[in-house]
Design a protein around this motif. Sequence first.
Motif, PDB file in Angstrom:
ATOM      1  N   TYR A 253       0.793  -1.151   0.052  1.00 39.57           N
ATOM      2  CA  TYR A 253       0.063   0.096  -0.001  1.00 39.57           C
ATOM      3  C   TYR A 253       0.954   1.255   0.157  1.00 39.57           C
ATOM      4  CZ  TYR A 253      -4.033  -2.497   0.739  1.00 39.57           C
ATOM      5  OH  TYR A 253      -5.484  -3.464   0.500  1.00 39.57           O
ATOM      6  N   ASP A 258      -0.408   1.061  -8.341  1.00 41.30           N
ATOM      7  CA  ASP A 258      -1.838   0.940  -8.248  1.00 41.30           C
ATOM      8  C   ASP A 258      -2.269  -0.604  -8.670  1.00 41.30           C
ATOM      9  OD1 ASP A 258      -2.078   3.434  -7.678  1.00 41.30           O
ATOM     10  OD2 ASP A 258      -2.775   4.393  -9.314  1.00 41.30           O
ATOM     11  N   VAL A 261      -1.794  -3.059  -5.923  1.00 39.35           N
ATOM     12  CA  VAL A 261      -2.579  -2.851  -5.064  1.00 39.35           C
ATOM     13  C   VAL A 261      -4.012  -3.678  -5.486  1.00 39.35           C
ATOM     14  CG1 VAL A 261      -4.118  -1.457  -3.645  1.00 39.35           C
ATOM     15  CG2 VAL A 261      -1.588  -0.989  -3.952  1.00 39.35           C
ATOM     16  N   ASP A 262      -4.585  -3.182  -6.742  1.00 34.79           N
ATOM     17  CA  ASP A 262      -5.658  -4.032  -7.344  1.00 34.79           C
ATOM     18  C   ASP A 262      -5.447  -5.352  -7.291  1.00 34.79           C
ATOM     19  OD1 ASP A 262      -8.180  -3.485  -8.868  1.00 34.79           O
ATOM     20  OD2 ASP A 262      -7.086  -4.361 -10.604  1.00 34.79           O
ATOM     21  N   GLU A 265      -5.881  -6.865  -3.935  1.00 30.69           N
ATOM     22  CA  GLU A 265      -7.399  -6.497  -3.290  1.00 30.69           C
ATOM     23  C   GLU A 265      -8.514  -7.593  -4.046  1.00 30.69           C
ATOM     24  OE1 GLU A 265      -8.673  -2.537  -2.734  1.00 30.69           O
ATOM     25  OE2 GLU A 265      -7.364  -2.531  -0.975  1.00 30.69           O
ATOM     26  N   GLU A 290      -9.554  -1.665   5.920  1.00 33.67           N
ATOM     27  CA  GLU A 290      -9.062  -0.407   5.078  1.00 33.67           C
ATOM     28  C   GLU A 290      -7.971   0.442   5.640  1.00 33.67           C
ATOM     29  OE1 GLU A 290     -12.666   1.290   3.470  1.00 33.67           O
ATOM     30  OE2 GLU A 290     -12.936  -0.665   2.357  1.00 33.67           O
ATOM     31  N   GLY A 292      -4.889  -0.016   4.724  1.00 31.17           N
ATOM     32  CA  GLY A 292      -3.916  -0.019   3.565  1.00 31.17           C
ATOM     33  C   GLY A 292      -4.387   1.484   2.934  1.00 31.17           C
ATOM     34  N   PRO A 293      -5.671   1.509   2.313  1.00 29.60           N
ATOM     35  CA  PRO A 293      -5.746   2.884   1.625  1.00 29.60           C
ATOM     36  C   PRO A 293      -5.521   4.318   2.369  1.00 29.60           C
ATOM     37  CG  PRO A 293      -7.647   1.202   1.225  1.00 29.60           C
ATOM     38  CD  PRO A 293      -6.603   0.599   2.320  1.00 29.60           C
ATOM     39  N   ALA A 294      -5.582   4.005   3.619  1.00 34.33           N
ATOM     40  CA  ALA A 294      -5.465   5.245   4.537  1.00 34.33           C
ATOM     41  C   ALA A 294      -3.799   5.561   4.479  1.00 34.33           C
ATOM     42  CB  ALA A 294      -5.797   5.112   5.852  1.00 34.33           C
ATOM     43  N   ARG A 296      -1.656   4.546   2.026  1.00 33.65           N
ATOM     44  CA  ARG A 296      -1.603   5.017   0.745  1.00 33.65           C
ATOM     45  C   ARG A 296      -1.443   6.592   0.667  1.00 33.65           C
ATOM     46  NH1 ARG A 296       0.128   1.996  -3.378  1.00 33.65           N
ATOM     47  NH2 ARG A 296      -0.322   2.689  -5.367  1.00 33.65           N
ATOM     48  N   GLN A 297      -2.684   7.014   0.935  1.00 33.35           N
ATOM     49  CA  GLN A 297      -2.781   8.367   1.148  1.00 33.35           C
ATOM     50  C   GLN A 297      -1.693   9.236   1.804  1.00 33.35           C
ATOM     51  OE1 GLN A 297      -7.042   9.383   2.452  1.00 33.35           O
ATOM     52  NE2 GLN A 297      -7.667   9.195   0.289  1.00 33.35           N
TER      53      GLN A 297
END
Length: 323
Positions: A253, A258, A261-262, A265, A290, A292-294, A296-297
């Motif tokens: 992440y 991308d 990551v796709d 998931e 979730e 992971g997305p946090a 990544r940001q």
Amino acid sequence: MATIRNILIVAQDGRLQYEALLFAASLRHFPENRDLRLVVAEPQPGPLWQGDPRISRPAIRRELRALGADIIPLHSKVFGARYPQGNKLEALALLPTGEAFAFFDTDTLITGPIVDVVAGPPTASVRVEPTWPREPLYGPSLAQIWGALYDRFGLEMALTLNTRFGADDWRRYLYFNAGWFTGTCPHQMGERLLHYVAAIERDPPPELATQTLFPWLDQIVLPLAIAAEGGGRRDTGLDGPKSLHYRALPEIYAYASDHAVDILEQVTRAAHLWDIFNQHVAFRRMIFKENGPALRQIIAGTPPPFTYWARRKQIMDAGYWVR
């Protein structure tokens, strides 16, 4: 040219069994890979293991077999629990003799078709850090340390040097990450690797007196064996678009594409797999809760630190390290 058809990983109880399932599911995610033979070497209880190292989750064993994996017992005779990284060297004997292969650590995500990886001269991952050797202040030099190893086994180091770099630069010397490697005969390479390991561990050259052998021993002998078999640095795509050696899920992440990551998931959220992955804390926190997305940001746009320990620290500082 011929392509590699045999894929080997080593899976056992704990985190590695979940990583093995992710590896197998991501491998088969690409239809082109479905004819590859996947061998899962499973260490067995014995004198070199204090407990039972076998895969403990029946659901993981079931799904590995559903994904076409051959789970083969590995009876450790050299390493076992004292050096789990070395079990990959013993596991090579489980593959068919004389047939090209690729070994992968379980903490690898397959991100593309690998059915077209050419079974050329042996090679390994060049996504490597300067972990070994550590050059002492007063010598010997890197050239002397590596040279002593090549001399010990009658190998010509000059043929392996990357002469774009000077003698004091670690990148001049053939050094691989053992996260993946390929060969033309698993039995020949396995026997050679084990011979080199035994010789170095039993009687290291004097130039290694200040060096730490563990946990780097597999990576010390790998370039020697590859050089002995006429291999070297070679672009296979396994360090780029075809696979990702992630070490810990937060790294995917934080720093991966991308696309990677796709794939992660898609595979882990499959209806028949998500509840299995959800039982492991790293998968649960990073994917299903979730985090992971946090992460990544937070990390977005930040160049990844060069070393594993620096990447780990950056992720820990953000509050998302888990393995």
